[in-house]
Scaffold this active site. Structure first.
Site, PDB file in Angstrom:
ATOM      1  N   GLU A   9      48.976  57.636  63.415  1.00 13.07           N
ATOM      2  CA  GLU A   9      50.095  58.122  62.602  1.00 13.07           C
ATOM      3  C   GLU A   9      51.275  58.528  63.472  1.00 13.07           C
ATOM      4  O   GLU A   9      51.157  59.384  64.334  1.00 13.07           O
ATOM      5  CB  GLU A   9      49.623  59.286  61.722  1.00 13.07           C
ATOM      6  CG  GLU A   9      48.770  58.772  60.571  1.00 13.07           C
ATOM      7  CD  GLU A   9      48.099  59.874  59.772  1.00 13.07           C
ATOM      8  OE1 GLU A   9      47.581  59.547  58.698  1.00 13.07           O
ATOM      9  OE2 GLU A   9      48.093  61.020  60.207  1.00 13.07           O
ATOM     10  N   THR A  69      38.495  58.453  61.212  1.00  9.53           N
ATOM     11  CA  THR A  69      38.699  58.142  59.790  1.00  9.53           C
ATOM     12  C   THR A  69      39.047  56.749  59.771  1.00  9.53           C
ATOM     13  O   THR A  69      40.189  56.368  59.836  1.00  9.53           O
ATOM     14  CB  THR A  69      39.884  58.768  59.123  1.00  9.53           C
ATOM     15  OG1 THR A  69      39.696  60.106  59.122  1.00  9.53           O
ATOM     16  CG2 THR A  69      40.021  58.302  57.689  1.00  9.53           C
ATOM     17  N   ASN A  88      51.978  64.067  58.218  1.00  6.76           N
ATOM     18  CA  ASN A  88      50.877  64.959  57.856  1.00  6.76           C
ATOM     19  C   ASN A  88      51.301  66.260  57.209  1.00  6.76           C
ATOM     20  O   ASN A  88      50.478  66.978  56.652  1.00  6.76           O
ATOM     21  CB  ASN A  88      50.002  65.218  59.071  1.00  6.76           C
ATOM     22  CG  ASN A  88      49.148  64.011  59.344  1.00  6.76           C
ATOM     23  OD1 ASN A  88      48.365  63.603  58.495  1.00  6.76           O
ATOM     24  ND2 ASN A  88      49.344  63.389  60.492  1.00  6.76           N
ATOM     25  N   THR A  93      45.395  52.950  54.372  1.00  6.51           N
ATOM     26  CA  THR A  93      45.973  54.181  53.802  1.00  6.51           C
ATOM     27  C   THR A  93      47.343  54.419  54.455  1.00  6.51           C
ATOM     28  O   THR A  93      48.314  53.807  54.033  1.00  6.51           O
ATOM     29  CB  THR A  93      45.043  55.401  53.988  1.00  6.51           C
ATOM     30  OG1 THR A  93      44.714  55.539  55.367  1.00  6.51           O
ATOM     31  CG2 THR A  93      43.781  55.244  53.173  1.00  6.51           C
ATOM     32  N   THR A 133      45.801  63.953  52.551  1.00  5.42           N
ATOM     33  CA  THR A 133      44.599  63.157  52.851  1.00  5.42           C
ATOM     34  C   THR A 133      43.371  63.926  52.415  1.00  5.42           C
ATOM     35  O   THR A 133      43.283  65.113  52.620  1.00  5.42           O
ATOM     36  CB  THR A 133      44.464  62.859  54.352  1.00  5.42           C
ATOM     37  OG1 THR A 133      44.627  64.038  55.102  1.00  5.42           O
ATOM     38  CG2 THR A 133      45.487  61.838  54.776  1.00  5.42           C
TER      39      THR A 133
END
Lengths: 409, 409
Positions: B282, B196, B404, B159, B409
């Site tokens: 991230e 995740t 983010n 992702t 998400t």
């Protein structure tokens, strides 16, 4: 003192703060710990005040917290508070304790009062010894008239804060006017169970010590302990309430018929300060409020609220005005509370975004527009009982990273 | 397969991954969930494989996790795994379950095997229904030769990841060559207790199911459950290990004389994948490892490690190459573990920064230089016992916020 607004007989005094209650003065100055800004401040009561405190749960309690708690334990009285910013006097070993005691002794001498009536506290960088020469020089001057100013005190306690935080309320007990004023600092290292946060509340109420402590603890659990900026619980957090009795009401206890008015006043002051701290979170652009209803216990309601308000993903989504209910639902799901996924309803402001285990029909643009407001509210209905809780926090922004990748706390 | 390096008889096969063990093939394609990148992938074993899984602790378990767990429960066997990225099929209610079942059935039909032998999983946006037309069209084509490629599979599960993550090891059991290969995805919404994160491990070992599950759980606790990127635990996390037995060793159980070799191999694969996920957090620029020694229990060691690695303030300090040991000490102090402040020693790489309750003498510039490395290690000695734990994470950067505040998400 501008106009006043009233709520349940409790009046908010605009621009009021810690010197609104009778018999308090406050001041602040630059003694040289910071480069330019004020860094040493005091509050003094004309007479010894009944005092109650709550302190950080961090195992590494800073030296001034140790000294202050021991001093207060002697007779539950405090007449003066001395605060420095720019240096936390934390992780400073025996020298740190000696320095905190020296601050206490120095200011007690200036005031001509017993040492144990002076509370000391510090906020700022961890692990560096206090520059005691500068502080001691400051202590000798700080009671001079030129430094006496409530605004100076509010400035002198700040670190990465971008603004001062204050409030005052007035109400009547036994026909006597009673005031409660407060100011606080806190911006980073903020998390439930006492944030990096100092809160100072003054009142002229006459109140029994044990009941004051009871009220402070109860109120703290629903206010200061329900805010988070970054999930870090500091070594220096403390909230002190001084009550000097000059309002001359009959002594307040839990049995006093107007006890609830006092407690409500204390709660209004604490909640207002807590929200101001959350709004002034490092780098924050918004105040975020999470209201959790329908929990099977108070602990469950608080746990769900804290889980949401602490989520970096929720916080960044709000910064990005993204109606990302999935992250809210995820945070509920890992809160540790056995919720019923299909019973939960989640709203962003007036917009229901999740219900019956599924996303609701909502117009994305409308919710985005709502999220652009400076005050954002998330509401979660758990449908498992009657308990509610509210938590406050802020968004997570580029500036949070900037501030913390460079500022040494 | 480039050169090999050996450790305790276990050889790491460079560039090896999930198809190194005998009897596995893998592939991936773009079916149209994402705009351009691959979004549908499979692993298939020639024969049904013994399977063990660990799953998210989030109460909101995504539909494919529900379907896969129920399928595996039938006979602890899996022959194929079908994964899509771009859509998590989470919080999608009954339609989500129906869609996960349809994915399973569709792929089982293509393979000509019973449905319960197909595990399905999804990762991506929460709360949107899968585009089943695209997925069903994809399923009909994906077994074509042109899509069969281990690299395609590794791409198809990503992702916000910036790179694929893989490793393979080989060793000997009963004189037979046994291989374990693995790949994983995960970058945001990563926190202990299953991030995740999807992890897929294949082996040709012949192994008893209960012992495989035992080994996976034990290994997960010290690897996948010891990483954090942002403290959020996702709805879709899962690690599956397939063991098809084609290596023809005698069945492995805890009593087998070479059990420890297998378990060590599984741990090497899991730890390598876990660290790669943390490094690819991230926005991250660094892999941060926290080693905690001298704890009075394993739980205490893990709690202290996780507290440090989860601290936004520690993470931003490392991003800013700031030797801010105060934030490390603070995070130890609020970990919930009753540590002894004066007994703790904290090191940043080779530099001791805190000891005997006080900051150590260290040269700031030297530690700053160390923190500029891509792999940073923090070591905490608690001096309370003999237990150790290691946790992995990453720094917190502007890019984390950027990703983010905009990625849904």
């Amino acid at each position: 003192m501008a106009q006043a607004t009233s709520l349940n007989e409790i009046v908010v005094i605009e621009d009021g703060s810690i010197t609104l209650p009778q018999g308090y003065k406050a001041g602040g100055m630059h003694c040289g710990i910071k480069r330019k800004r004020l860094d040493l401040g005091y509050i003094v009561s004309e007479v010894p005040a009944t005092v109650a405190g709550v302190y950080t749960t961090n195992i590494f309690q800073a030296a001034p917290l140790v000294v202050t708690q021991e001093s207060i334990a002697k007779e539950n009285k405090t007449q003066a508070i001395l605060v420095n910013s720019g240096n936390a006097n934390a992780c400073t070993g025996e020298q740190g304790i000696a320095d905190a005691l020296a601050m206490q002794k120095g200011f007690a001498n200036e005031l001509g009062i017993p040492e144990h009536l002076v509370a000391v506290t510090s906020t700022g960088v961890i692990g560096e010894l206090l520059p005691m020469d500068k502080i001691e020089t400051g202590i000798k001057q700080i009671l001079q008239k030129e430094y006496e100013n409530e605004e100076n005190f509010k400035q002198a306690i700040l670190t990465t804060d971008t603004c001062t935080k204050e409030i005052a309320v007035q109400f009547t007990i036994d026909g006597k006017k009673v005031s409660i004023g407060g100011t606080a600092k806190g911006s980073g290292m903020i998390h439930p169970n006492m944030a990096t946060m100092l809160g100072f509340v003054t009142t002229d109420a006459h109140i029994n010590h044990d009941d004051l402590l009871f009220a402070l603890r109860e109120v703290t659990n629903t206010t200061f302990n329900m805010i988070t900026v970054d999930g870090d619980t500091s070594t220096n957090d403390m909230v002190l309430v001084m009550a000097n009795g000059l309002a001359e009401n009959n002594q307040l206890t839990k049995e006093h018929p107007e006890w609830d008015v006092f407690k409500q006043g204390l709660k209004m002051v604490s909640e207002s300060l807590a929200k101001k701290i959350a709004r002034d979170g490092e780098g924050a652009t918004k105040l975020v409020e999470v209201q959790v209803d329908g929990a099977f216990s108070l602990e469950a309601a608080r746990a769900v609220g804290k889980s949401i308000i602490s989520s970096n993903l929720v916080k960044t989504a709000i910064y990005g005005t993204d109606p990302n209910w999935g992250r809210i639902v995820t945070a509920i799901g890992y809160s540790g509370v056995p919720v019923k996924p299909n019973a939960i309803k989640v709203s962003i402001g007036p917009f229901t975004v999740f219900e019956n285990g599924l996303p609701s029909q909502f117009i994305e643009e409308e919710v985005k527009e709502y999220l652009e407001l400076e005050n954002v509210k998330l509401i979660v209905e758990l449908d498992q009982g009657d308990f509610s809780a509210t938590a406050w926090g802020c968004d997570l922004t580029y500036d949070y990273v900037k501030i913390n990748a460079s500022y040494r706390t």
